[in-house]
Design an enzyme around this catalytic site. Structure first.
Site, PDB file in Angstrom:
ATOM      1  N   CYS A 114      -1.416   3.103 -53.049  1.00 48.29           N
ATOM      2  CA  CYS A 114      -2.562   3.177 -54.049  1.00 48.29           C
ATOM      3  C   CYS A 114      -2.159   3.275 -55.754  1.00 48.29           C
ATOM      4  O   CYS A 114      -2.534   2.865 -56.452  1.00 48.29           O
ATOM      5  CB  CYS A 114      -3.893   3.986 -53.638  1.00 48.29           C
ATOM      6  SG  CYS A 114      -4.412   3.439 -52.305  1.00 48.29           S
ATOM      7  N   HIS A 251      -7.855   4.246 -60.583  1.00 45.85           N
ATOM      8  CA  HIS A 251      -7.509   3.903 -59.041  1.00 45.85           C
ATOM      9  C   HIS A 251      -9.089   3.881 -58.647  1.00 45.85           C
ATOM     10  O   HIS A 251      -9.747   4.908 -58.476  1.00 45.85           O
ATOM     11  CB  HIS A 251      -6.746   4.657 -58.348  1.00 45.85           C
ATOM     12  CG  HIS A 251      -6.650   4.273 -56.927  1.00 45.85           C
ATOM     13  ND1 HIS A 251      -6.817   2.840 -56.358  1.00 45.85           N
ATOM     14  CD2 HIS A 251      -6.862   4.691 -55.763  1.00 45.85           C
ATOM     15  CE1 HIS A 251      -6.789   2.689 -55.123  1.00 45.85           C
ATOM     16  NE2 HIS A 251      -6.886   4.138 -54.723  1.00 45.85           N
ATOM     17  N   ASN A 281     -12.068   0.020 -52.398  1.00 47.51           N
ATOM     18  CA  ASN A 281     -10.709   0.466 -52.359  1.00 47.51           C
ATOM     19  C   ASN A 281      -9.665  -0.565 -52.130  1.00 47.51           C
ATOM     20  O   ASN A 281      -9.407  -0.951 -51.124  1.00 47.51           O
ATOM     21  CB  ASN A 281     -10.177   1.766 -51.801  1.00 47.51           C
ATOM     22  CG  ASN A 281      -8.884   2.146 -52.079  1.00 47.51           C
ATOM     23  OD1 ASN A 281      -8.024   1.561 -52.512  1.00 47.51           O
ATOM     24  ND2 ASN A 281      -8.635   3.414 -51.595  1.00 47.51           N
TER      25      ASN A 281
END
Length: 324
Positions: A114, A251, A281
Site C-alpha cells: 500500500c 492512502h 482500499n
C-alpha cells in the site's frame, strides 16, 4: 536554480463493476452498517474477468498523458507500483510501455504494497534529480480482488481494484518551499511487523498467488502513529509547517485511520481528500486515484501544498510533500 520534479498530469481508471456493501450480505455474516462503521467504505470496483493490472495501469497512464499534453514518446521512464502483477515476470511497467507504444526509455515495477506509490514517487523523483530522466510516468495499479479470501469477512470487504497515474517532469525552481514539485520525501520500513499484513503464498514458498491475511486491530494502531510521524518528518525536511498544508492525500484504507492521522497533524477533515467510501482500499493505486479524483473535484489546485502518506505490508510507510 534548483531542479524539481513537478506533477504535470494526472489520471485514473476504475473497472466498470461496482460492488456495494449490500452484495456481501448474501454470502457473509456482515452488513452494510458493519462495513461502513468500521471502515467508511460503501462500495468498491472489481476488475472484470480478463481485466488485468497492466490494462488498468495503461488506461490510467493514457489519461495522465492526455492531461499533461504529452505522448508516450515524451516519456523517459515508466514506474509501476503494484503487488498484484499480471505475471511473476516481466514487469507490469514493461507491459504498459508496450501497450502505450513507447519503444524508448526504461520501465520497471516497485513493490511496497500500500506504500508502493510513495516509494515509486520517491524513485521517480530521484531519477529526475539525478538527470537519469526528464519525464517519468508513475502509476499505481492493483487487482486485489484476485488475492481475497472470500470467506474472511474482516478483509474481503475492504479492498478494491483500480489504477491511478501521474506524469512527473523536471522543472527549475528557486530552491524554496514555494517551488512547484516534490519538496521532501520520507521512507521507512520494519520487517518485524510482517505478520500484520501479508499474503500466504509466493513463488519460492507455495508456488501460488496466495490470499491476503491481516491483523486489523494491530495494524490500525501502528498506522495512525507511523503515518503522522512520517508526514511530520517530511514536512520538517521541506521546511513547512502542518498548518500550511492545503491537502492531505492519504492512502485510502480506513476512514478512522485517515481521521486519526489528520487529527495528529492538527488539520481538519476539510483538508483531506477522501475517496475510500467509493473505492475501498486499492493499495498502491489509492493515492494517485485520490489525486486524480481530488483534482477533478476542484479540491487540489495549482500551487496547493500537499502531503501524501501511506503504510502497507512490510511494514513499509512513508510520505511525500509536494506543491501541485
Amino acid at each position: 536554480m534548483t531542479l524539481r520534479a513537478v506533477i504535470t498530469g494526472v489520471g485514473h481508471y476504475l473497472p466498470e463493476r461496482v460492488v456495494e456493501n449490500a452484495e456481501f450480505e448474501k454470502t457473509l455474516d456482515t452488513s452494510d452498517e458493519w462495513i461502513r462503521t468500521r471502515s467508511g467504505i460503501e462500495r468498491r470496483h472489481f476488475a472484470a474477468e480478463g481485466e488485468t493490472t497492466s490494462m488498468m495501469g495503461t488506461a490510467a497512464a493514457k489519461a495522465a498523458l492526455a492531461d499533461a499534453g504529452r505522448t508516450p514518446a515524451d516519456i523517459d521512464a515508466i514506474i509501476v507500483a503494484t503487488s498484484t502483477p499480471d505475471l511473476t515476470f516481466p514487469s507490469v511497467a514493461t507491459m504498459v510501455q508496450n501497450a502505450l507504444g513507447a519503444n524508448c526509455g526504461f520501465a520497471f515495477d516497485v513493490q511496497a504494497v500500500c506504500a508502493g506509490f510513495i516509494y515509486a514517487l520517491s524513485t521517480a523523483n530521484a531519477q529526475i534529480l539525478s538527470g537519469q530522466a526528464k519525464r517519468v510516468l508513475v502509476i499505481g495499479a492493483e487487482t486485489f480482488s484476485r488475492i481475497m479470501d472470500w470467506e474472511d469477512r474482516a478483509t474481503c470487504v475492504l479492498f478494491g481494484d483500480g489504477a491511478g497515474a501521474i506524469v512527473l517532469e523536471a522543472q527549475e525552481g528557486k530552491g524554496t518551499s514555494e517551488d512547484r514539485g516534490i519538496l521532501a520525501v520520507d521512507l521507512n520500513s520494519d520487517g518485524s511487523y510482517k505478520d500484520m499484513l501479508f499474503v500466504d503464498g509466493g513463488v519460492s514458498t507455495t508456488g501460488t498467488a496466495g490470499k491476503l491475511r491481516m491483523q486489523g486491530n494491530a495494524l490500525f494502531r501502528q498506522a495512525v502513529v507511523k503515518l503522522a510521524e512520517t508526514a511530520e518528518t517530511a514536512l520538517a525536511k521541506a521546511g513547512v509547517a502542518a498548518s500550511e498544508v492545503d491537502w492531505i492525500v492519504p492512502h485510502q484504507a480506513n476512514i478512522r485511520i485517515i481521521e486519526g492521522t489528520a487529527k495528529k497533524l492538527g488539520l481538519s477533515m476539510d483538508h483531506v481528500v477522501v475517496t475510500v467510501q467509493d473505492h475501498g482500499n486499492t493499495s498502491a493505486a489509492s493515492i494517485p486515484l485520490a489525486m486524480s479524483v481530488g483534482r477533478a473535484r476542484g479540491q487540489i489546485k495549482p500551487g496547493d501544498l500537499c502531503v501524501a502518506e501511506a503504510i502497507g505490508g512490510g511494514l513499509a510507510w512513508g510520505a511525500v510533500v509536494l506543491r501541485w
